[in-house]
Enzyme design. Structure first.
Site, PDB file in Angstrom:
ATOM      1  CB  SER A 152      -0.864   0.013   1.264  1.00 14.84           C
ATOM      2  OG  SER A 152      -1.441   1.298   1.444  1.00 14.84           O
ATOM      3  CE1 TYR A 176      -3.570  -2.489   5.173  1.00  8.70           C
ATOM      4  CE2 TYR A 176      -3.183  -0.157   4.726  1.00  8.70           C
ATOM      5  CZ  TYR A 176      -3.449  -1.440   4.271  1.00  8.70           C
ATOM      6  OH  TYR A 176      -3.580  -1.677   2.917  1.00  8.70           O
TER       7      TYR A 176
END
Ligand code: NAP
Length: 246
Positions: free
Chosen positions: A141, A154
């Protein structure tokens, strides 16, 4: 068992980006193993779509946070399709939470899937790749390099995915296994379309040089490229697929 040229295993392919990656590989004449953890009906729908359009696919339930289930996934690919050429570590969990609400479960759930899951599936794929080697593509990401508030866990797991990508590329290069990552920005899966408020979408578009939101196809095509022979000299890279959003 069918006699096919190339086989791709895509983790977490019952929906979202993974489902589109699976369809993309099928359109490139790969046989595709569509992995899921709980969403059997959705995974079977992806398989049915692929078969309807003349491709080869099967679904397989495996929780890739389990070393033995990750092995079961790769073993099934071998028994069903005879070989494994590409692994896409797509399954991932993104949960935002402010620091003062972070607890053991929050940390463990995301590290188990986003880090351990990538390692376990990669290990068993590595053991299954043939003499010609293989390709591992990790879905990271942009938040792995541009962390956001409330995303400490995350973002850390995706930074770990980037580190794993480079580490494995160096370790596995001599076995002709290429390891790369694609780092999407916000990508409009069905879930994301429903979840992200319109105002937030407009903010992201404003910060995106190419001036729109990302689609799963934008990500899948980069994954397909990295798996292809056109990327034969590329390993250890993390490629952002984010329209320039950082
Ligand atoms: P998603 O819609 O939440 O789908 C997640 C997939 O992972 C589902 O197929 C789910 O299957 C599967 N899964 C969950 N736990 C699993 C487990 N333990 N073992 C095997 N499969 C499991 O995700 P997405 O938004 O498409 O994201 C896909 C990847 O892209 C993730 O790594 C995510 O971090 C990354 N990413 C997404 C975005 C975005 O905006 N969408 C942006 C940047 C990066 P079940 O339903 O069966 O559990």
């Amino acid at each position: 068992m069918q006699d096919l040229t190339k086989v791709a295993v895509v983790t977490g392919a019952s929906r979202g980006i993974g489902a589109v990656i699976a369809r993309h590989f099928a359109a490139q004449d790969f046989a595709v193993l569509v992995n899921y953890k709980t969403s059997k009906d959705e995974a079977d729908a992806v398989v049915a779509d692929i078969i309807r359009t003349g491709g080869y696919a099967a679904s397989f339930e495996a929780d890739v946070t389990s070393d033995s289930e990750a092995k079961g996934l790769i073993d099934f690919a071998i028994s069903e399709f005879g070989r494994v050429d590409v692994l896409v570590n797509n399954a991932g969990l993104a949960v935002g939470r402010p620091l003062i609400e972070i607890d053991t479960d929050h940390v463990n759930a995301q590290t188990a899937l986003n880090i351990a899951g990538v390692l376990f599936a990669s290990k068993h794929a590595t053991l299954a790749f043939g003499d010609a080697g293989g390709a591992i593509i990790n879905i990271s990401s942009v938040q792995g390099v541009s962390p956001i508030p409330g995303g400490a866990v995350y973002c850390a797991t995706k930074a770990a995915v980037n580190a794993i990508t480079v580490s494995l590329a160096v370790e596995l290069g001599p076995r002709k296994i290429r390891v790369n990552a694609v780092a999407p920005g916000l990508t409009m899966t069905d879930k994301m379309i429903a979840k992200i408020p319109e105002e937030a979408k407009q903010e992201i578009i404003k910060d995106t040089p190419l001036g729109r939101l990302g689609t799963p196809e934008d990500v899948a095509e980069v994954v397909g490229f990295l798996a292809s022979d056109a990327a034969r000299w590329i390993t250890g890279q993390v490629i952002a697929a984010s329209g320039g959003y950082q």
